[in-house]
Design a protein around this motif. Structure first.
Motif, PDB file in Angstrom:
ATOM      1  N   VAL A  58       0.854  -1.184   0.000  1.00  0.00           N
ATOM      2  CA  VAL A  58       0.000   0.000   0.000  1.00  0.00           C
ATOM      3  C   VAL A  58       0.892   1.237   0.000  1.00  0.00           C
ATOM      4  O   VAL A  58       1.783   1.363   0.845  1.00  0.00           O
ATOM      5  CB  VAL A  58      -0.924   0.000   1.224  1.00  0.00           C
ATOM      6  N   LEU A  59       0.653   2.127  -0.934  1.00  0.00           N
ATOM      7  CA  LEU A  59       1.436   3.347  -1.017  1.00  0.00           C
ATOM      8  C   LEU A  59       1.056   4.297   0.103  1.00  0.00           C
ATOM      9  O   LEU A  59      -0.086   4.288   0.602  1.00  0.00           O
ATOM     10  CB  LEU A  59       1.206   4.021  -2.376  1.00  0.00           C
ATOM     11  N   ARG A  60       2.023   5.131   0.501  1.00  0.00           N
ATOM     12  CA  ARG A  60       1.766   6.093   1.585  1.00  0.00           C
ATOM     13  C   ARG A  60       1.069   7.319   0.996  1.00  0.00           C
ATOM     14  O   ARG A  60       1.704   8.239   0.471  1.00  0.00           O
ATOM     15  CB  ARG A  60       3.079   6.477   2.250  1.00  0.00           C
ATOM     16  N   VAL A  61      -0.256   7.301   1.061  1.00  0.00           N
ATOM     17  CA  VAL A  61      -1.056   8.404   0.512  1.00  0.00           C
ATOM     18  C   VAL A  61      -2.165   8.746   1.503  1.00  0.00           C
ATOM     19  O   VAL A  61      -2.474   7.969   2.418  1.00  0.00           O
ATOM     20  CB  VAL A  61      -1.681   8.021  -0.853  1.00  0.00           C
ATOM     21  N   ASN A  62      -2.764   9.897   1.287  1.00  0.00           N
ATOM     22  CA  ASN A  62      -3.923  10.285   2.089  1.00  0.00           C
ATOM     23  C   ASN A  62      -5.161   9.559   1.579  1.00  0.00           C
ATOM     24  O   ASN A  62      -5.413   9.528   0.370  1.00  0.00           O
ATOM     25  CB  ASN A  62      -4.142  11.796   2.017  1.00  0.00           C
ATOM     26  N   ALA A  63      -5.901   8.973   2.493  1.00  0.00           N
ATOM     27  CA  ALA A  63      -7.085   8.207   2.092  1.00  0.00           C
ATOM     28  C   ALA A  63      -8.268   9.140   1.889  1.00  0.00           C
ATOM     29  O   ALA A  63      -9.141   9.283   2.772  1.00  0.00           O
ATOM     30  CB  ALA A  63      -7.403   7.151   3.149  1.00  0.00           C
ATOM     31  N   ASN A  64      -8.303   9.841   0.752  1.00  0.00           N
ATOM     32  CA  ASN A  64      -9.416  10.718   0.416  1.00  0.00           C
ATOM     33  C   ASN A  64      -9.804  10.509  -1.045  1.00  0.00           C
ATOM     34  O   ASN A  64      -9.106   9.844  -1.808  1.00  0.00           O
ATOM     35  CB  ASN A  64      -9.069  12.182   0.686  1.00  0.00           C
ATOM     36  N   ARG A  65     -10.925  11.082  -1.417  1.00  0.00           N
ATOM     37  CA  ARG A  65     -11.450  10.851  -2.770  1.00  0.00           C
ATOM     38  C   ARG A  65     -10.565  11.466  -3.851  1.00  0.00           C
ATOM     39  O   ARG A  65     -10.463  10.928  -4.958  1.00  0.00           O
ATOM     40  CB  ARG A  65     -12.871  11.402  -2.875  1.00  0.00           C
ATOM     41  N   MET A  66      -9.932  12.591  -3.561  1.00  0.00           N
ATOM     42  CA  MET A  66      -9.041  13.197  -4.546  1.00  0.00           C
ATOM     43  C   MET A  66      -7.862  12.260  -4.866  1.00  0.00           C
ATOM     44  O   MET A  66      -7.514  12.048  -6.026  1.00  0.00           O
ATOM     45  CB  MET A  66      -8.524  14.544  -4.038  1.00  0.00           C
TER      46      MET A  66
END
Length: 221
Positions: free
Chosen positions: A3-11
């Motif tokens: 899993v990549l380190r990203v913000n879990a949001n719709r954008m």
């Protein structure tokens, strides 16, 4: 997969979907390129094998003619006869694009050395009085072999460049297929799961708030 380190949001979800689509399209294009390169490579390998056999046969025939000529004419006279040439060999080196790979294109030219001799096809640098027919045949055989040797060099270099490009393309295909695309898909699934959890949590909070408001409206404590 990771899993990549990203913000879990719709954008971020939409951005990853776009990246996944680009990666999948790129993967397909690279696979098509790899398959096309493999077909070209196999065809060139077959052509290389056939041409090499022809060159080897021509060189053997020319050597045999030289040996026959040496048995009939003084070797020193033969050496003197072939020490001078009336023509010179020039090679024009260019490159061409073959499925995205810059490969060599060699052109063989023979030019007269003497300004008084305008014949560019005169491969004999000697007179015919004191030499033998076998020497003439040997020179002719070497001349044919020279042109094929140049073609062989072009094919072998092209084969080498295609092999390098196939290997590089294979690595890119594998990186997309086994790392990049699975990572994107795993991360997209993770974000969707988090968004679903957030929606459920939000729904539960809203239901609690609604219940509390209803109690207030009924005058309940």
């Amino acid at each position: 997969m990771a899993v990549l380190r990203v913000n879990a949001n719709r954008m971020e979800l939409n951005n990853l979907k776009e990246k996944l689509e680009v990666a999948q399209n790129g993967h397909k294009l690279l696979k098509d390129k790899r398959d096309g390169l493999m077909k070209q490579f196999i065809s060139l390998v077959k052509e290389n094998k056939k041409l090499r056999e022809e060159v080897e046969a021509e060189l053997i025939d020319a050597l045999e003619e030289f040996m026959l000529a040496s048995s009939k004419v003084d070797p020193k006279m033969i050496e003197q006869a072939v020490s001078f040439s009336k023509t010179q060999i020039k090679v024009d080196v260019k490159t061409k694009n073959q499925m995205g790979v810059r490969v060599p294109e060699l052109k063989f030219r023979r030019e007269s050395i003497s300004e008084n001799d305008d014949r560019d096809d005169n491969i004999y640098g000697y007179g015919f009085v004191q030499t033998s027919v076998e020497l003439d045949k040997a020179i002719e055989g070497l001349n044919r072999a020279l042109e094929n040797l140049l073609k062989l060099a072009e094919i072998e270099k092209t084969t080498q460049l295609l092999a390098d490009e196939i290997e590089a393309t294979r690595r890119r295909v594998n990186a997309l297929e086994y790392r990049t695309i699975p990572d994107y898909e795993e991360t997209i699934s993770y974000i969707r799961m988090k968004l679903d959890e957030n929606e459920r949590s939000t729904l539960v909070r809203l239901m609690k708030v609604k219940g509390m408001n209803e109690k207030i409206d009924r005058g309940e404590s």
